[in-house]
Scaffold this motif. Structure first.
Motif, PDB file in Angstrom:
ATOM      1  N   LEU A   5       0.821  -1.210   0.000  1.00 10.30           N
ATOM      2  CA  LEU A   5       0.000   0.000   0.000  1.00 10.30           C
ATOM      3  C   LEU A   5       0.858   1.265   0.000  1.00 10.30           C
ATOM      4  CD1 LEU A   5      -2.794  -1.066   2.523  1.00 10.30           C
ATOM      5  CD2 LEU A   5      -3.044  -0.716   0.050  1.00 10.30           C
ATOM      6  N   LEU A   6       2.013   1.212   0.674  1.00 10.22           N
ATOM      7  CA  LEU A   6       2.906   2.368   0.671  1.00 10.22           C
ATOM      8  C   LEU A   6       3.439   2.653  -0.730  1.00 10.22           C
ATOM      9  CD1 LEU A   6       4.949   1.870   3.970  1.00 10.22           C
ATOM     10  CD2 LEU A   6       3.301   3.686   3.474  1.00 10.22           C
ATOM     11  N   ARG A   7       3.774   1.597  -1.462  1.00 12.31           N
ATOM     12  CA  ARG A   7       4.242   1.796  -2.844  1.00 12.31           C
ATOM     13  C   ARG A   7       3.106   2.354  -3.718  1.00 12.31           C
ATOM     14  NH1 ARG A   7       6.713  -3.215  -1.794  1.00 12.31           N
ATOM     15  NH2 ARG A   7       5.064  -4.302  -2.962  1.00 12.31           N
ATOM     16  N   GLU A   8       1.881   1.799  -3.492  1.00  8.76           N
ATOM     17  CA  GLU A   8       0.752   2.296  -4.280  1.00  8.76           C
ATOM     18  C   GLU A   8       0.469   3.756  -3.958  1.00  8.76           C
ATOM     19  OE1 GLU A   8      -3.884   0.985  -5.281  1.00  8.76           O
ATOM     20  OE2 GLU A   8      -2.634  -0.180  -3.867  1.00  8.76           O
ATOM     21  N   LYS A   9       0.573   4.170  -2.728  1.00  7.29           N
ATOM     22  CA  LYS A   9       0.378   5.574  -2.354  1.00  7.29           C
ATOM     23  C   LYS A   9       1.386   6.463  -3.068  1.00  7.29           C
ATOM     24  CE  LYS A   9       1.732   7.070   1.684  1.00  7.29           C
ATOM     25  NZ  LYS A   9       2.551   8.271   1.445  1.00  7.29           N
ATOM     26  N   GLY A  10       2.635   5.988  -3.173  1.00  2.00           N
ATOM     27  CA  GLY A  10       3.634   6.765  -3.903  1.00  2.00           C
ATOM     28  C   GLY A  10       3.274   6.941  -5.358  1.00  2.00           C
TER      29      GLY A  10
ATOM     30  N   GLU B  46       1.354  14.884 -11.623  1.00  2.00           N
ATOM     31  CA  GLU B  46       1.246  14.988 -13.078  1.00  2.00           C
ATOM     32  C   GLU B  46      -0.047  15.701 -13.490  1.00  2.00           C
ATOM     33  OE1 GLU B  46       1.470  11.017 -14.433  1.00  2.00           O
ATOM     34  OE2 GLU B  46       3.653  10.830 -14.142  1.00  2.00           O
ATOM     35  N   LEU B  47      -1.131  15.524 -12.695  1.00  2.00           N
ATOM     36  CA  LEU B  47      -2.407  16.176 -13.014  1.00  2.00           C
ATOM     37  C   LEU B  47      -2.466  17.618 -12.550  1.00  2.00           C
ATOM     38  CD1 LEU B  47      -4.866  13.237 -12.181  1.00  2.00           C
ATOM     39  CD2 LEU B  47      -4.120  14.013 -14.449  1.00  2.00           C
ATOM     40  N   GLY B  48      -1.354  18.110 -11.992  1.00  2.00           N
ATOM     41  CA  GLY B  48      -1.318  19.504 -11.577  1.00  2.00           C
ATOM     42  C   GLY B  48      -1.620  19.719 -10.112  1.00  2.00           C
ATOM     43  N   GLY B  49      -1.666  18.647  -9.328  1.00  2.00           N
ATOM     44  CA  GLY B  49      -1.947  18.771  -7.916  1.00  2.00           C
ATOM     45  C   GLY B  49      -0.678  19.036  -7.109  1.00  2.00           C
ATOM     46  N   PRO B  50      -0.800  19.080  -5.787  1.00  2.00           N
ATOM     47  CA  PRO B  50       0.368  19.331  -4.929  1.00  2.00           C
ATOM     48  C   PRO B  50       1.335  18.154  -4.918  1.00  2.00           C
ATOM     49  CG  PRO B  50      -1.551  18.813  -3.588  1.00  2.00           C
ATOM     50  CD  PRO B  50      -2.048  18.907  -5.001  1.00  2.00           C
ATOM     51  N   ASP B  51       2.578  18.429  -4.588  1.00  2.00           N
ATOM     52  CA  ASP B  51       3.618  17.391  -4.513  1.00  2.00           C
ATOM     53  C   ASP B  51       3.645  16.848  -3.080  1.00  2.00           C
ATOM     54  OD1 ASP B  51       5.730  15.717  -4.853  1.00  2.00           O
ATOM     55  OD2 ASP B  51       7.227  17.290  -5.238  1.00  2.00           O
ATOM     56  N   TYR B  52       2.858  15.784  -2.847  1.00  2.00           N
ATOM     57  CA  TYR B  52       2.776  15.226  -1.492  1.00  2.00           C
ATOM     58  C   TYR B  52       4.087  14.536  -1.062  1.00  2.00           C
ATOM     59  CZ  TYR B  52      -2.259  16.064  -1.630  1.00  2.00           C
ATOM     60  OH  TYR B  52      -3.510  16.649  -1.718  1.00  2.00           O
ATOM     61  N   ALA B  53       4.882  14.092  -2.006  1.00  2.00           N
ATOM     62  CA  ALA B  53       6.151  13.447  -1.650  1.00  2.00           C
ATOM     63  C   ALA B  53       7.104  14.427  -0.982  1.00  2.00           C
ATOM     64  CB  ALA B  53       6.801  12.860  -2.904  1.00  2.00           C
ATOM     65  N   ARG B  54       6.902  15.737  -1.266  1.00  2.00           N
ATOM     66  CA  ARG B  54       7.799  16.740  -0.698  1.00  2.00           C
ATOM     67  C   ARG B  54       7.177  17.466   0.488  1.00  2.00           C
ATOM     68  NH1 ARG B  54       8.730  22.134  -1.797  1.00  2.00           N
ATOM     69  NH2 ARG B  54       7.183  22.072  -3.468  1.00  2.00           N
TER      70      ARG B  54
END
Length: 283
Positions: free
Chosen positions: A80-85, A93-101
């Motif tokens: 699930l962690l990989r899928e969340k990434g 890519e769709l123009g949303g926020p960068d949650y990884a950062r």
């Protein structure tokens, strides 16, 4: 095999289509994040994944689930962690926020990552499974070798034994052992002296016994016998070889000395005359 049109006309297909139209059936999350083209839905699926991860992390804290169930839960959480990434990448890519950062890292940091196996994490009771606990044990750091200067800091008078008597323990022990060694040496010396005196006394008694060669009735011959006087009395022995007297020994020494002086200082003619005179005299 029935065709797709025939499958769509089955009772089950028509019932499902009716439920979808009424909104009673929940929409399934796409298998691939790239299949979603809408930003709100992508964020919705990400929140759903985070909810599932939270539930499974709470379940894996129970160590009584058993080894196999704990391992399965840990694998599901990592999946699930990989899928969340993947969904976070799609949202970017769709123009949303960068949650990884900018997103919270609580879920990622709840698990420990094995060194050398980046990405796979262990949560809750999975950290204490057989074979996993050893992975987290740190190897002892190798001992650093001291330099000569560091070793010389510990070298002082005590290192050479000059302060051994300061504690007050060594001196009494040394005195005790010294006294014991002296007693043993005195005892050994006395035993050796007694044995030596006993041996001398026995030897003296053997010498005092009468010799089988002693003659009491016959008078000794001056040419063949010589009287020897002992420490406690005179005893006469038979001489089996001719023994020269003291006078004869002195005369022989004088003759030898004369011959040496003649050979050193007299001429050859004088030596020949002297030898001829001795021959005539029978010397």
């Amino acid at each position: 095999m029935a065709r797709n049109a025939e499958k769509a006309m089955t009772a089950l297909a028509r019932f499902r289509q009716a439920q979808l139209e009424e909104g009673k059936v929940k929409e399934r999350r796409p298998y691939l994040a790239s299949e979603c083209s809408e930003l709100p839905k992508a964020e919705k699926w990400r929140r759903q994944i985070i909810s599932e991860i939270s539930k499974k992390v709470a379940q894996i804290q129970n160590a009584g689930l058993g080894e196999f169930r704990i391992r399965d839960l840990n694998d599901e959480i990592n999946k699930l962690l990989r899928e969340k990434g993947h969904w976070e990448v799609r949202i970017k890519e769709l123009g949303g926020p960068d949650y990884a950062r900018i997103g919270p890292k609580m879920l990622d940091h709840e698990g420990k990552e094995v060194p050398g196996n980046r990405g796979y994490k262990y949560f809750g009771a999975a950290r204490d499974l057989p074979g996993v606990r050893e992975l987290f044990e740190k190897e002892p750091a190798p001992m650093q070798r001291k330099t000569r200067a560091e070793l010389m800091k510990d070298v002082d008078a005590e290192y050479y034994g000059y302060r051994d008597e300061d504690d007050g323990v060594l001196l009494p022990l040394e005195a005790q052992y010294e006294k014991q060694a002296v007693l043993e040496a005195v005892h050994r010396w006395r035993s050796e002296r007694e044995s030596r005196l006993f041996g001398d006394k026995q030897q003296q008694e053997e010498e005092e016994e009468e010799s089988i060669y002693t003659i009491h009735n016959e008078e000794p011959d001056e040419e063949n016998q010589e009287g020897q006087e002992g420490e406690e009395g005179g005893v006469t022995f038979i001489a089996h070889v001719p023994v020269p007297s003291q006078r004869e020994v002195e005369e022989a020494l004088v003759r030898r000395k004369k011959m040496e002086l003649l050979q050193r200082y007299a001429s050859e003619t004088l030596q020949a005359q002297s030898q001829e005179a001795r021959t005539l005299l029978g010397l």
